[in-house]
Design a protein around this motif. Structure first.
Motif, PDB file in Angstrom:
ATOM      1  N   PHE A  46       0.872  -1.174   0.000  1.00 12.10           N
ATOM      2  CA  PHE A  46       0.000   0.000   0.000  1.00 12.10           C
ATOM      3  C   PHE A  46       0.907   1.220   0.000  1.00 12.10           C
ATOM      4  CE2 PHE A  46      -2.561  -3.410   1.570  1.00 12.10           C
ATOM      5  CZ  PHE A  46      -3.837  -3.142   1.088  1.00 12.10           C
ATOM      6  N   TRP A  82      -2.452   4.171  -2.725  1.00  8.64           N
ATOM      7  CA  TRP A  82      -3.177   4.688  -1.574  1.00  8.64           C
ATOM      8  C   TRP A  82      -4.127   5.820  -1.959  1.00  8.64           C
ATOM      9  CZ3 TRP A  82      -4.214   2.850   2.994  1.00  8.64           C
ATOM     10  CH2 TRP A  82      -4.750   3.696   3.967  1.00  8.64           C
ATOM     11  N   THR A  91      -8.874  -2.473   1.403  1.00  6.84           N
ATOM     12  CA  THR A  91      -8.184  -1.680   2.420  1.00  6.84           C
ATOM     13  C   THR A  91      -8.951  -1.718   3.737  1.00  6.84           C
ATOM     14  OG1 THR A  91      -7.404  -0.258   0.643  1.00  6.84           O
ATOM     15  CG2 THR A  91      -7.175   0.584   2.876  1.00  6.84           C
ATOM     16  N   ARG A  99      -0.750   4.464   4.259  1.00  6.96           N
ATOM     17  CA  ARG A  99       0.172   4.049   3.199  1.00  6.96           C
ATOM     18  C   ARG A  99       1.450   3.583   3.883  1.00  6.96           C
ATOM     19  NH1 ARG A  99       1.550   7.859   5.558  1.00  6.96           N
ATOM     20  NH2 ARG A  99       2.677   9.725   5.044  1.00  6.96           N
TER      21      ARG A  99
END
Length: 136
Positions: A46, A82, A91, A99
């Motif tokens: 991420f 992200w 997520t 992130r």
């Protein structure tokens, strides 16, 4: 030899060391589930293009892949942007806090994660966990 042939052969030979290195996949909804259903071990990154911690993690990951081609051959690496997917179902379901989060998944299990760490040893440990799962 003609100049054009020489240039083509030289370019091809220069690309050979990189031929086996697949670039990480860019996340789209459903991609992770599809790879997990195939029994693959998935390494999620991420990240954001503006994140300096993410850039540091990426440098370590690339160096480790260069040192051990088995990572690239056995693990499916997926980059999750992200800025685009911070509020995505993936997520949220994984409860990704920010992130610069790295996560390893296999089947229905999360095998490990690192949040905002750039330590070579920590990232290598996570990649080794992924490799062990992928070769088991």
């Amino acid at each position: 030899m003609h100049r054009r042939s020489f240039l083509a052969l030289t370019a091809g030979a220069a690309a050979l060391p990189f031929a086996g290195q697949a670039a990480p996949l860019d996340y789209t909804p459903g991609l992770v589930g599809a790879h997990l259903k195939k029994g693959e071990t998935v390494f999620l990154d991420f990240k954001a293009s503006w994140c300096s911690t993410c850039a540091a993690q990426e440098r370590v990951i690339k160096a480790l892949k260069a040192e051990n081609p088995a990572y690239e051959a056995r693990i499916t690496f997926i980059n999750v942007d992200w800025d685009s997917y911070a509020n995505d179902d993936l997520t949220k379901s994984l409860r990704i806090p920010r992130r610069s989060t790295l996560v390893v998944l296999k089947g229905e299990q999360e095998l490990g994660r690192i949040v905002a760490q750039t330590s070579r040893n920590a990232i290598k440990g996570l990649m080794d966990t992924a490799l062990s799962a992928a070769t088991a």
